[in-house]
Design an enzyme around this catalytic site. Structure first.
Site, PDB file in Angstrom:
ATOM      1  CE  LYS A 111      -3.904  -1.815   2.750  1.00 47.94           C
ATOM      2  NZ  LYS A 111      -4.948  -1.655   1.739  1.00 47.94           N
TER       3      LYS A 111
ATOM      4  NE  ARG B  16     -10.789  -9.799  -1.831  1.00 43.95           N
ATOM      5  CZ  ARG B  16     -11.139  -8.850  -2.700  1.00 43.95           C
ATOM      6  NH1 ARG B  16     -11.522  -9.180  -3.933  1.00 43.95           N
ATOM      7  NH2 ARG B  16     -11.102  -7.578  -2.370  1.00 43.95           N
TER       8      ARG B  16
HETATM    9  N1  BES Z   1      -8.049  -3.847   4.548  1.00 45.56           N
HETATM   10  C1  BES Z   1      -8.213  -3.446   3.207  1.00 45.56           C
HETATM   11  C2  BES Z   1      -9.506  -2.676   2.969  1.00 45.56           C
HETATM   12  C3  BES Z   1      -9.598  -1.343   3.624  1.00 45.56           C
HETATM   13  C4  BES Z   1      -9.234  -0.197   2.957  1.00 45.56           C
HETATM   14  C5  BES Z   1     -10.116  -1.235   4.888  1.00 45.56           C
HETATM   15  C6  BES Z   1      -9.364   1.031   3.551  1.00 45.56           C
HETATM   16  C7  BES Z   1     -10.240   0.000   5.493  1.00 45.56           C
HETATM   17  C8  BES Z   1      -9.870   1.137   4.824  1.00 45.56           C
HETATM   18  C9  BES Z   1      -8.230  -4.643   2.282  1.00 45.56           C
HETATM   19  O1  BES Z   1      -7.439  -5.706   2.680  1.00 45.56           O
HETATM   20  C10 BES Z   1      -7.718  -4.199   0.959  1.00 45.56           C
HETATM   21  O2  BES Z   1      -6.597  -3.801   0.898  1.00 45.56           O
HETATM   22  N2  BES Z   1      -8.563  -4.281  -0.063  1.00 45.56           N
HETATM   23  C11 BES Z   1      -8.192  -3.867  -1.366  1.00 45.56           C
HETATM   24  C12 BES Z   1      -8.676  -4.914  -2.340  1.00 45.56           C
HETATM   25  C13 BES Z   1      -8.153  -4.728  -3.728  1.00 45.56           C
HETATM   26  C14 BES Z   1      -6.665  -4.932  -3.775  1.00 45.56           C
HETATM   27  C15 BES Z   1      -8.850  -5.692  -4.644  1.00 45.56           C
HETATM   28  C16 BES Z   1      -8.839  -2.530  -1.632  1.00 45.56           C
HETATM   29  O3  BES Z   1      -9.966  -2.311  -1.189  1.00 45.56           O
HETATM   30  O4  BES Z   1      -8.203  -1.689  -2.252  1.00 45.56           O
HETATM   31 MN    MN Z   2      -5.451  -5.507   2.038  1.00 46.69          MN
END
Ligand code: BES
Ligand code: MN
Ligand code: ZN
Length: 489
Positions: A270, A344
């Site tokens: 990230k 997931r």
């Molecule tokens: N934990 C994150 C989702 C999240 C984002 C929670 C912001 C709280 C605040 C999750 O694991 C994630 O990174 N999801 C990705 C999925 C994508 C890579 C398909 C996302 O939402 O960008």
């Molecule tokens: Mn994630």
């Protein structure tokens, strides 16, 4: 915190509620102070209008009275009362009072004294919550704490009923605060091992059974989703099963929680901005621990199995990589397109594991997608299910607890987005409908279960203080789950 319920008058800062507009605070005063017109005049003189969460502190003889606005009478609700109690108790604390007295308010819109007492205690205790484990309080807060809350009812015949409500409110608030502590805790402190130990401690305290499977065991038993995410981390993953099983249980609920103690994204790293907040990626797990704890303390008549996959998501030489294929506990294979879609993967194993309990209902809670934050913001939990009855039940529970849900589609037309050329399914479906494709992925592993998915990514954390949610962890989902499970028939 000590909580008392009394008829007549209590010890401490007296709080009085006032409606906006029709300016009749006496309508809501506890009996002893009824028809205090002078107070109304004083408040008005100080410019007080009774708007929701407005406060004014007024001298009244040798005592102080805190007048708190309730807003317009047509908007009166139990949620307004939670906010009223949170605002009042925080205002009392910041002014140095140690004891607070809140009146049970009577209005047709609010229902019986038990429910009113419950939400007053919820609002006050949750509003006073602070996470101070790692700091000295700033000067203006230092030494200030409220240690007694008294709920006052109009008639002594109502004390018993109000006390039951207050006790319930206290159990809920303490369970939510417990979850908040875990979520606010930094990831170097709240590791997967710590979550497992917290589950064990709950089991001892409330006579639950608890099983923890550490990383090595998960590898042997084929928990490929959890192992894939966990293999890049130095802290060993923990798969936690916490089982509350009252005798003659009528039903079985399985609650699955995403327990990513820190989500860096893994190899699909990230950006740095706000990454520190990703300690809250175990909010689903914390909600499950809080809900099982509350259920046990409230003696709910159903079996409740909490299932938590706890691990970090970090990059390293042993971390999983985009393009990797893993085999989940269900036997289904997954192509890992993006290592940041890790929630997931671990939930796939949780859902598969839930099947052995033949549950009447499975709820998973997860801070699953940024897309859900974009779609719904901070006020609504994303809800996904094909079960109309279950959707209606959660909708109802959401209204009562003000942990509101908003349904998004789980239509099969979205399924092609997560088809893979090399495995049964892939873990990321692209930017479009991101919250939905995540839910479709989970559905692959919930086959045959009466299942609902709650995406709490937008609701689990707040950046600004609210009347009963200080900024930081919300502890969302616990009151919602208890409401859902206790009213099931
Ligand atoms: N934990 C994150 C989702 C999240 C984002 C929670 C912001 C709280 C605040 C999750 O694991 C994630 O990174 N999801 C990705 C999925 C994508 C890579 C398909 C996302 O939402 O960008
Ligand atoms: Mn994630
Ligand atoms: Zn995550």
């Amino acid at each position: 915190m000590r909580v008392f319920v009394k008829a007549g008058r209590g010890d401490g800062l007296q709080v009085v509620a006032a409606l906006e507009g029709d300016a009749k605070p006496e309508r809501f005063l506890p009996v002893a102070a009824l028809r205090d017109r002078e107070l109304g005049r004083l408040a008005a003189g100080a410019g007080f209008r009774g708007a929701a969460n407005e406060t004014v502190l007024l001298p009244r003889g040798p005592q102080w009275v805190l007048v708190v606005g309730l807003g317009k009478s047509k908007d009166l609700s139990l949620e307004r009362l939670r906010q009223f109690a949170g605002t009042a108790s925080r205002a009392a604390r910041s002014r140095g009072f140690r004891r607070v007295v809140l009146p049970v308010l009577y209005d047709r819109a609010l229902g019986p004294a038990s429910g009113v007492a419950q939400v007053l205690v919820e609002g006050a205790l949750l509003g006073l919550y602070r996470y101070d484990r790692f700091r000295r309080l700033p000067k203006h807060e230092r030494g200030k704490r409220v240690d007694a809350l008294t709920i006052v009812v109009g008639r002594s015949s109502e004390v018993g009923e109000a006390r039951r409500g207050a006790e319930k409110g206290q159990i809920l608030a303490e369970s939510v605060s417990f979850a908040r502590d875990l979520i606010n805790g930094p990831s170097n402190v709240v590791t997967p091992t710590v979550l497992a130990n917290e589950a064990r401690a709950l089991a001892r305290r409330h006579r639950l059974s608890c099983t923890v499977m550490p990383f090595a065991r998960l590898k042997r038993l084929g928990f490929g989703g959890v192992v894939g995410v966990a293999q890049g981390s130095a802290h060993p993953a923990q798969f936690i099963v916490l089982d509350y099983r009252p005798s003659r249980a009528k039903r079985t609920f399985a609650l699955c929680g995403k327990g990513i103690t820190f989500d860096s994204g893994g190899i699909s790293l990230k950006p740095a901005e706000k990454m520190e907040q990703m300690k809250y990626d175990m909010s689903g797990a914390a909600a499950v621990l809080g809900a099982v704890q509350a259920a046990a303390r409230l003696r709910l008549p159903s079996r409740i199995v909490g299932i938590i996959a706890a691990t970090e998501n970090l990059p390293s030489g042993t971390a999983q990589k985009p393009g990797d294929v893993l085999k989940t506990l269900s036997g289904k294979t997954v192509e890992v397109i993006n290592t940041d879609a890790e929630g997931r993967l671990v939930l796939a194993d949780c859902l598969q594991y839930a099947k052995r309990y033949k549950p009447d209902c499975v709820v998973d809670l997860a801070t699953l997608t940024g897309a859900c934050v974009v779609a719904l913001g901070g006020e609504a939990i994303g809800l996904f299910t094909k079960d109309e009855k279950l959707a209606a039940r959660l909708n109802e529970a959401g209204k009562l607890t003000h942990e509101r849900v908003w349904r998004l589609p789980l239509w099969d037309e979205y399924a092609p987005l997560i088809k893979s050329d090399v495995a049964d399914v892939k873990n990321a479906g692209g930017r479009e409908g991101g919250a939905i494709t995540a839910a479709k992925f989970l559905e692959e592993f919930a086959g045959g279960l009466p299942w609902v998915h709650l995406d709490i990514a937008g609701t689990a954390w707040v950046d600004k203080d609210k009347p009963y949610v200080p900024k930081g962890a919300v502890g969302v989902g616990i009151r919602l789950l208890i409401q859902l499970m206790e009213r099931w028939r």
